[in-house]
Scaffold this active site. Structure first.
Site, mmCIF file in Angstrom:
data_model
loop_
_atom_site.group_PDB
_atom_site.id
_atom_site.type_symbol
_atom_site.label_atom_id
_atom_site.label_comp_id
_atom_site.label_asym_id
_atom_site.label_seq_id
_atom_site.Cartn_x
_atom_site.Cartn_y
_atom_site.Cartn_z
ATOM 1 N N GLY A 149 0.842 -1.200 0.000
ATOM 2 C CA GLY A 149 0.000 0.000 0.000
ATOM 3 C C GLY A 149 0.869 1.239 0.000
ATOM 4 O O GLY A 149 2.092 1.151 -0.066
ATOM 5 N N LYS A 183 -1.818 -5.378 7.864
ATOM 6 C CA LYS A 183 -1.089 -4.248 7.274
ATOM 7 C C LYS A 183 0.051 -3.882 8.227
ATOM 8 O O LYS A 183 -0.173 -3.741 9.433
ATOM 9 C CB LYS A 183 -2.077 -3.094 7.137
ATOM 10 C CG LYS A 183 -1.596 -1.889 6.423
ATOM 11 C CD LYS A 183 -2.830 -1.100 6.006
ATOM 12 C CE LYS A 183 -2.572 0.340 5.737
ATOM 13 N NZ LYS A 183 -3.778 1.038 5.307
ATOM 14 N N ASP A 220 -11.358 9.214 0.782
ATOM 15 C CA ASP A 220 -10.577 8.553 -0.278
ATOM 16 C C ASP A 220 -11.378 7.405 -0.884
ATOM 17 O O ASP A 220 -10.859 6.309 -1.098
ATOM 18 C CB ASP A 220 -9.233 8.051 0.264
ATOM 19 C CG ASP A 220 -8.220 7.770 -0.851
ATOM 20 O OD1 ASP A 220 -8.418 8.296 -1.976
ATOM 21 O OD2 ASP A 220 -7.245 7.039 -0.607
ATOM 22 N N GLY A 228 2.562 0.970 3.593
ATOM 23 C CA GLY A 228 3.214 -0.226 4.118
ATOM 24 C C GLY A 228 2.801 -1.467 3.366
ATOM 25 O O GLY A 228 2.051 -1.401 2.391
HETATM 26 P P1 AMP Z 1 -4.170 -0.031 1.832
HETATM 27 O O1 AMP Z 1 -2.821 0.344 2.338
HETATM 28 O O2 AMP Z 1 -5.175 -0.175 2.929
HETATM 29 O O3 AMP Z 1 -4.632 0.858 0.710
HETATM 30 O O4 AMP Z 1 -4.017 -1.505 1.182
HETATM 31 C C1 AMP Z 1 -3.203 -1.717 0.067
HETATM 32 C C2 AMP Z 1 -3.720 -2.926 -0.699
HETATM 33 O O5 AMP Z 1 -3.624 -4.106 0.100
HETATM 34 C C3 AMP Z 1 -5.177 -2.867 -1.135
HETATM 35 O O6 AMP Z 1 -5.334 -2.186 -2.345
HETATM 36 C C4 AMP Z 1 -5.523 -4.342 -1.271
HETATM 37 O O7 AMP Z 1 -5.046 -4.845 -2.494
HETATM 38 C C5 AMP Z 1 -4.712 -4.983 -0.158
HETATM 39 N N1 AMP Z 1 -5.537 -5.097 1.045
HETATM 40 C C6 AMP Z 1 -5.629 -4.195 2.057
HETATM 41 N N2 AMP Z 1 -6.485 -4.627 3.000
HETATM 42 C C7 AMP Z 1 -6.957 -5.823 2.577
HETATM 43 C C8 AMP Z 1 -7.907 -6.762 3.100
HETATM 44 N N3 AMP Z 1 -8.514 -6.534 4.269
HETATM 45 N N4 AMP Z 1 -8.167 -7.881 2.392
HETATM 46 C C9 AMP Z 1 -7.534 -8.097 1.210
HETATM 47 N N5 AMP Z 1 -6.638 -7.252 0.655
HETATM 48 C C10 AMP Z 1 -6.346 -6.128 1.331
#
Ligand code: AMP
Length: 340
Positions: free
Chosen positions: A27, A47, A144, A30
């Protein structure tokens, strides 16, 4: 405790409850792993944010806002936070079906300018709006909303929506009024670009309008061929006049009700824009709305939070500890090949 190299290889090294299955994604802030919760035998997404100065007030805000929404079935469920020698780890429900962006690309109709079939777009949109209304009722503006932050629980033909990212969220009962430009250029409401202060909830409605547009057309409303793709600032400058004038091509292949709703959501003046309550009374939204969803949020407000959910104070303590740097001052260590 293992060595720095152990944690570089596996951020969950030595953890007794969670075991790494695979990397999911990187992400903005992280890495995200798929892991097994050995206590429940359930898969979870975790995360990892590096400890240190990067763990600031916004991180605490993200976690606490996410925690507040714990009972909503259309919001990825927050489970807990914990510390490793290197990271602050945020454990969430795993959404196995990928994100809405991938889904639209895969399932859109073959003609240019056509996206999902209208009943399918509507089913996703209903869940998105109901989840967002729940956040707004709690005072939380997401700031967002976009297809990439809307995950799906399965790959079946009509999976359930799960809003996943609270990284830019603000809670009107706790935080200051939004002033900064946040969000992704294609989804940003005009007032976010123009006003000194703005109402984050109204800006969310604009972003949902952009999402609905992409769902039914497969293309972004304010983007043009030739716009910059790599630099957000340049892209924003190019799109700015189109966004403030709400200059988008009306999708003539969708029903007049859907066109009407799009126009009302993509209204530049936030005072004249449709409200979330009005969206939920709109004829296009109400069509085929599953009966249990009609009063879902009302029912959920009375639902008890899961037993054992970490308290706000516990989370504050853990996040505060995470502001101290990792066990190894020169993290990330260089590997034999000299790269992370
Ligand atoms: P974020 O930093 O929250 O934007 O997460 C980055 C990416 O990680 C997202 O675009 C998803 O591809 C994956 N991701 C984050 N949270 C989840 C989750 N709870 N289940 C599955 N994939 C996730």
């Amino acid at each position: 405790m293992g060595s720095a190299a152990d944690y570089l290889e596996d951020p969950l090294f030595g953890h007794t409850r969670y075991r790494k299955i695979k990397d999911l994604n990187e992400g903005t802030f992280g890495i995200v792993l798929l892991a097994l919760d050995v206590r429940t035998n359930e898969q979870v997404a975790i995360k990892f944010l590096e400890r240190g100065a990067g763990v600031n007030k916004s991180v605490l805000r993200e976690i606490l806002n996410h925690r507040l929404c714990v009972v909503h079935p259309n919001i990825v469920q927050f489970r807990e936070v914990f510390l490793t020698p290197v990271h602050l780890a945020i454990v969430m429900e795993y959404a196995a079906g990928g994100d809405m962006f991938e889904y639209v690309i895969k399932h859109k109709l073959p003609h240019h300018g056509q996206g999902l079939v209208e009943p399918s777009a509507r089913a996703f949109f209903q869940q998105l709006i109901i989840a967002l209304e729940f956040c707004h009722e709690l005072g939380i503006a997401n700031r967002d909303i976009k297809l990439e932050n809307t995950l799906l629980d399965a790959t079946q033909p009509q999976p359930n929506v799960k809003i996943c990212d609270f990284g830019y969220s603000k809670n009107e009962f706790v935080d200051s009024r939004p002033k900064t430009v946040s969000g992704t250029p294609d989804y940003i409401a005009p007032e976010v670009l123009m006003a000194d202060q703005y109402d984050g909830k109204k800006a969310d409605i604009w972003s949902c309008g952009v999402m609905l547009y992409v769902m039914v057309t497969g293309v972004l409303p304010f983007a043009k061929r030739g716009d910059d793709r790599g630099n957000n600032l340049i892209r924003l400058q190019q799109m700015f006049p189109r966004i403030v004038a709400a200059e988008f091509q009306q999708p003539l292949h969708v029903s007049p009700e859907c066109q009407h709703l799009l126009t009302r959501m993509l209204t530049p003046d936030p005072a004249l824009r449709i409200t979330i309550g009005e969206i939920m009374q709109h004829s296009w939204f109400l069509c085929n709305l599953p009966p249990h969803m009609q009063h879902l949020n009302y029912t959920l407000v009375q639902t008890l939070v899961p037993v054992g959910l970490q308290s706000v104070e516990e989370i504050e303590t853990i996040v505060h500890q995470a502001t101290r740097p990792s066990a190894w001052p020169n993290w990330p260590p260089t590997t034999a090949s000299g790269t992370r």
